[in-house]
Design a protein around this motif. Structure first.
Motif, mmCIF file in Angstrom:
data_model
loop_
_atom_site.group_PDB
_atom_site.id
_atom_site.type_symbol
_atom_site.label_atom_id
_atom_site.label_comp_id
_atom_site.label_asym_id
_atom_site.label_seq_id
_atom_site.Cartn_x
_atom_site.Cartn_y
_atom_site.Cartn_z
ATOM 1 N N GLN A 183 -17.735 -6.788 0.337
ATOM 2 C CA GLN A 183 -18.153 -6.920 1.739
ATOM 3 C C GLN A 183 -19.311 -5.995 2.071
ATOM 4 O O GLN A 183 -20.241 -6.353 2.745
ATOM 5 N N GLU A 207 -17.047 -12.602 1.958
ATOM 6 C CA GLU A 207 -17.885 -12.871 3.136
ATOM 7 C C GLU A 207 -19.366 -12.864 2.762
ATOM 8 O O GLU A 207 -20.141 -12.047 3.262
ATOM 9 N N PHE A 222 3.203 -0.283 3.622
ATOM 10 C CA PHE A 222 2.840 -1.541 4.274
ATOM 11 C C PHE A 222 2.556 -2.624 3.234
ATOM 12 O O PHE A 222 1.788 -2.399 2.287
ATOM 13 N N ALA A 230 -7.438 -14.537 9.681
ATOM 14 C CA ALA A 230 -7.959 -13.590 10.661
ATOM 15 C C ALA A 230 -8.151 -12.217 10.025
ATOM 16 O O ALA A 230 -7.666 -11.970 8.909
ATOM 17 N N ASN A 231 -8.823 -11.317 10.706
ATOM 18 C CA ASN A 231 -8.964 -9.939 10.235
ATOM 19 C C ASN A 231 -7.574 -9.387 9.938
ATOM 20 O O ASN A 231 -6.662 -9.532 10.756
ATOM 21 N N GLY A 232 -7.438 -8.789 8.762
ATOM 22 C CA GLY A 232 -6.167 -8.155 8.426
ATOM 23 C C GLY A 232 -5.128 -9.100 7.863
ATOM 24 O O GLY A 232 -3.989 -8.704 7.600
ATOM 25 N N ALA A 233 -5.493 -10.369 7.612
ATOM 26 C CA ALA A 233 -4.512 -11.351 7.106
ATOM 27 C C ALA A 233 -4.105 -11.072 5.663
ATOM 28 O O ALA A 233 -3.046 -11.523 5.211
ATOM 29 N N GLY A 234 -4.969 -10.347 4.931
ATOM 30 C CA GLY A 234 -4.623 -10.006 3.543
ATOM 31 C C GLY A 234 -5.557 -10.620 2.512
ATOM 32 O O GLY A 234 -5.258 -10.585 1.313
ATOM 33 N N LYS A 235 -6.695 -11.135 2.948
ATOM 34 C CA LYS A 235 -7.628 -11.800 2.019
ATOM 35 C C LYS A 235 -8.195 -10.806 1.007
ATOM 36 O O LYS A 235 -8.115 -11.014 -0.198
ATOM 37 N N THR A 236 -8.782 -9.720 1.531
ATOM 38 C CA THR A 236 -9.398 -8.743 0.628
ATOM 39 C C THR A 236 -8.340 -8.106 -0.269
ATOM 40 O O THR A 236 -8.566 -7.894 -1.464
ATOM 41 N N SER A 237 -7.168 -7.830 0.285
ATOM 42 C CA SER A 237 -6.088 -7.240 -0.520
ATOM 43 C C SER A 237 -5.725 -8.171 -1.676
ATOM 44 O O SER A 237 -5.403 -7.717 -2.779
ATOM 45 N N TYR A 296 0.837 -1.204 0.000
ATOM 46 C CA TYR A 296 0.000 0.000 0.000
ATOM 47 C C TYR A 296 0.868 1.248 0.000
ATOM 48 O O TYR A 296 2.079 1.184 0.261
ATOM 49 N N HIS A 298 -15.262 -16.010 7.222
ATOM 50 C CA HIS A 298 -14.774 -16.266 8.586
ATOM 51 C C HIS A 298 -15.480 -17.476 9.177
ATOM 52 O O HIS A 298 -15.205 -17.850 10.312
ATOM 53 N N ALA A 315 0.729 -5.806 2.443
ATOM 54 C CA ALA A 315 -0.384 -6.622 2.961
ATOM 55 C C ALA A 315 -0.371 -8.029 2.364
ATOM 56 O O ALA A 315 -0.893 -8.956 2.966
HETATM 57 P P1 ATP Z 1 -10.845 -8.880 7.102
HETATM 58 O O1 ATP Z 1 -11.082 -10.307 7.484
HETATM 59 O O2 ATP Z 1 -10.921 -7.976 8.288
HETATM 60 O O3 ATP Z 1 -11.668 -8.431 5.947
HETATM 61 P P2 ATP Z 1 -8.506 -9.195 5.365
HETATM 62 O O4 ATP Z 1 -7.825 -10.491 5.545
HETATM 63 O O5 ATP Z 1 -9.407 -9.069 4.187
HETATM 64 O O6 ATP Z 1 -9.282 -8.796 6.698
HETATM 65 P P3 ATP Z 1 -7.156 -6.900 4.276
HETATM 66 O O7 ATP Z 1 -8.378 -6.034 4.229
HETATM 67 O O8 ATP Z 1 -6.633 -7.434 3.023
HETATM 68 O O9 ATP Z 1 -7.387 -8.094 5.319
HETATM 69 O O10 ATP Z 1 -6.006 -6.074 5.025
HETATM 70 C C1 ATP Z 1 -4.704 -6.583 5.162
HETATM 71 C C2 ATP Z 1 -3.838 -5.533 5.809
HETATM 72 O O11 ATP Z 1 -3.698 -4.442 4.910
HETATM 73 C C3 ATP Z 1 -4.420 -4.956 7.093
HETATM 74 O O12 ATP Z 1 -3.355 -4.779 7.999
HETATM 75 C C4 ATP Z 1 -4.991 -3.621 6.669
HETATM 76 O O13 ATP Z 1 -4.931 -2.691 7.730
HETATM 77 C C5 ATP Z 1 -4.051 -3.218 5.552
HETATM 78 N N1 ATP Z 1 -4.723 -2.356 4.574
HETATM 79 C C6 ATP Z 1 -5.902 -2.606 3.939
HETATM 80 N N2 ATP Z 1 -6.206 -1.602 3.106
HETATM 81 C C7 ATP Z 1 -5.201 -0.683 3.218
HETATM 82 C C8 ATP Z 1 -4.941 0.578 2.603
HETATM 83 N N3 ATP Z 1 -5.760 1.091 1.688
HETATM 84 N N4 ATP Z 1 -3.807 1.233 2.973
HETATM 85 C C9 ATP Z 1 -2.952 0.695 3.873
HETATM 86 N N5 ATP Z 1 -3.139 -0.499 4.485
HETATM 87 C C10 ATP Z 1 -4.244 -1.174 4.164
#
Ligand code: ATP
Length: 318
Positions: free
Chosen positions: A88, A160, A21, A42-49, A17, A192, A23
């Motif tokens: 989502q 989700e 960071f 888990a939340n923040g693991a990087g799935k959506t990214s 990003y 989840h 992801a």
């Molecule tokens: P969730 O289960 O909560 O949806 P996730 O596995 O989909 O979580 P992501 O949304 O991919 O997780 O986020 C992964 C990491 O990237 C997290 O630490 C989040 O804070 C960070 N992140 C997400 N979007 C951005 C952004 N636009 N800029 C900087 N960091 C980001």
């Protein structure tokens, strides 16, 4: 597997990003035509990214991503019409009814299926005249799904999809997804709900801190965890009376009074050896219970980064 059959191919993908960071840190997996592939973590693991890379919303900072044989970012105009995306949080104009919202959406989709059909598929046919602002959370998820299905997508991304749905709604959605894959649609979902992954996914990947820590069928991922045999020893018998654990093929054991729990990677031989020992002594093992690890146990161990025997989760097939 012939790579021509892979609808999704991700090789060494990274996503960094703006703030620096990272992801997604070197993710690789494939999804074959007609498969349901689940991304867990888990939340923040990087799935959506990761999913956003596949949806063509962002370009990987390193590595390659292919959907239907194309680069979903550079060739978005070609890939997007073939894909359905359920985000989502969709967000609808609250003044429009369900039918009006779907009709507006259908106007942006070439070769859209009839709006009534899409709404019937997701079980919203009784709510067509209701304004979207008055829908329940679960009904909004169903409308999100109906919109994703309007274009008869070959590739469907579900982020989700059953969050907020009641138990029946969740099962209805699973049935719908199974029906779509039977017709050849490929599905990538994040969830989840481990029960959902177990019920729906042909294969799944568990993500942790931007990396895939396990990938395979639910049975393969679960099989990386020891099975458990528990029983009550009869009064007057003690754990020290059992044969040595290696003879039972047991990794370790725990005792709670007369209750004994054995952990084994080879459930059948361990159980056979235990029952043979009990039979020879004419012992009844009360409350005998033998079971494989659940996906939940495997998931919790993987996302915590350790397994019961203290090794890392690296042993699981990638
Ligand atoms: P969730 O289960 O909560 O949806 P996730 O596995 O989909 O979580 P992501 O949304 O991919 O997780 O986020 C992964 C990491 O990237 C997290 O630490 C989040 O804070 C960070 N992140 C997400 N979007 C951005 C952004 N636009 N800029 C900087 N960091 C980001």
């Amino acid at each position: 597997m012939d790579s021509a059959e892979n609808v999704v191919e991700v090789a060494g993908a990274h996503r960094r990003y703006g703030g620096g960071f990272e992801a997604v840190r070197g993710v690789s997996f494939q999804v074959a035509r007609g498969e349901v592939f689940a991304l867990l973590g888990a939340n923040g693991a990087g799935k959506t990214s990761t999913v956003e890379l596949l949806e063509g919303l962002a370009r990987p900072s390193a590595g390659t991503v292919r959907v239907l044989g194309r680069d979903p970012y550079a060739e978005r105009a070609l890939v997007r019409p073939e894909t359905g995306v359920m985000l989502q949080e969709g967000g609808f104009p609250s003044g429009l009814t369900v039918t009006e919202t779907a009709t507006m959406w259908a106007g942006c989709v070439s070769g859209a299926r009839p709006v009534a059909e899409a709404l019937r598929l997701v079980g919203l046919d009784a709510r067509v005249g209701v304004r979207t602002g008055q829908l329940s959370g679960g009904e909004r998820r169903r409308l999100d799904l109906a919109l994703a299905l309007l274009g008869r997508p070959r590739m469907l991304f579900l982020d989700e999809p059953t969050t907020g749905l009641d138990a029946q709604g969740r099962r209805d959605t699973w049935e719908l997804v199974r029906g779509l894959t039977a017709e050849g649609t490929t599905v990538l979902l994040t969830t989840h709900y481990l029960e959902e992954a177990e019920a729906l996914a042909d294969r799944l990947a568990v993500m942790r801190e931007g990396r895939i820590v396990a990938c395979g069928t639910p049975a393969e991922v679960t099989g990386s965890r020891p099975s458990r045999i528990s029983f009550d020893l009869p009064p007057g018998w003690f754990p020290g009376d059992l044969p040595p654990l290696p003879e039972l093929g047991v990794l370790r054991h725990e005792t709670f009074g007369q209750r004994v729990v054995l952990h084994t990677e080879r459930l059948q031989p361990s159980l056979t050896a235990l029952l043979g020992w009990a039979q020879d002594r004419r012992l009844d093992l009360d409350r005998l219970d033998a079971r494989s690890a659940s996906l939940e146990e495997a998931y919790l161990a993987l996302t915590d980064g350790t397994t019961a025997d203290g090794t890392t989760a690296e042993g699981v097939r990638r």
